[in-house]
Design an enzyme around this catalytic site. Structure first.
Site, mmCIF file in Angstrom:
data_model
loop_
_atom_site.group_PDB
_atom_site.id
_atom_site.type_symbol
_atom_site.label_atom_id
_atom_site.label_comp_id
_atom_site.label_asym_id
_atom_site.label_seq_id
_atom_site.Cartn_x
_atom_site.Cartn_y
_atom_site.Cartn_z
ATOM 1 N N GLU A 66 0.816 -1.218 0.000
ATOM 2 C CA GLU A 66 0.000 0.000 0.000
ATOM 3 C C GLU A 66 0.850 1.268 0.000
ATOM 4 O OE1 GLU A 66 -3.239 1.746 3.132
ATOM 5 O OE2 GLU A 66 -3.345 -0.397 2.675
ATOM 6 N N ASP A 67 1.980 1.256 0.695
ATOM 7 C CA ASP A 67 2.726 2.494 0.926
ATOM 8 C C ASP A 67 4.137 2.537 0.343
ATOM 9 O OD1 ASP A 67 0.546 3.460 2.315
ATOM 10 O OD2 ASP A 67 1.309 2.870 4.273
#
Length: 180
Positions: A66-67
């Site tokens: 996600e990051d």
């Protein structure tokens, strides 16, 4: 714990640390981001008694796709399909607008695997404790309350997974007068 399992946990923590090396939390202290996934894994082991290697690895890696520039394929290649599956279940679709991502977490929570639910519960517990300690820079008290209210809806979909984690989350919700 067997030496090979310890080695796998450390290899996984190192992978996450390399991936998150330039990231910081949004608090005033700009805490190194890696503290978060390590803290989530710590909650699972120390507060919920989780000893499943894949769950701990999933916790350490839960924000990498996600990051960071990490792919699910990379997670699967490095740590296997079960860990990649846990990470996939707890990863938001960044192509969706923020409100849709938040709604999707509420919708998907009850349908997640037990292992993904454990990671999500520990993630919520870590984040809510962090908000009680110090809100992100620029967050109003209203925004913090909204995060708690939304988190309660996600947690409701995860119930029946870990009484120790759910009890600790319920305590935080009660302190804020958030109904569950």
């Amino acid at each position: 714990m067997e030496p090979s399992l310890i080695s796998e946990v450390i290899r996984c923590a190192n992978f996450a640390a390399v991936k998150h090396k330039d990231q910081r939390r949004k608090d005033q202290e700009e805490t190194p981001y890696i503290n978060h996934p390590i803290g989530v894994a710590y909650i699972l082991t120390e507060e919920a008694g989780v000893t499943d290697l894949h769950v701990i690895q999933g916790a350490l890696l839960h924000d990498t796709v996600e990051d960071t520039d990490t792919s699910f394929q990379e997670i699967e290649q490095e740590f296997g399909p079960e860990v990649a599956g846990i990470v996939r279940e707890v990863t938001d679709d960044k192509d969706l607008p923020k409100h849709a991502r938040k709604a999707a977490q509420i919708e998907h929570a009850p349908h997640s695997s037990k292992k993904a639910k454990l990671v999500k519960l520990a993630d919520k517990l870590y984040n809510l404790r962090d908000l009680n300690r110090q809100g992100p820079v620029g967050w109003s008290a209203e925004r913090v309350t909204e995060y708690f209210e939304w988190s309660a809806k996600v947690v409701n979909g995860l119930r029946g997974t870990s009484k120790p984690l759910e009890d600790k989350l319920d305590e935080l919700f009660r302190e804020r007068n958030i109904s569950t």
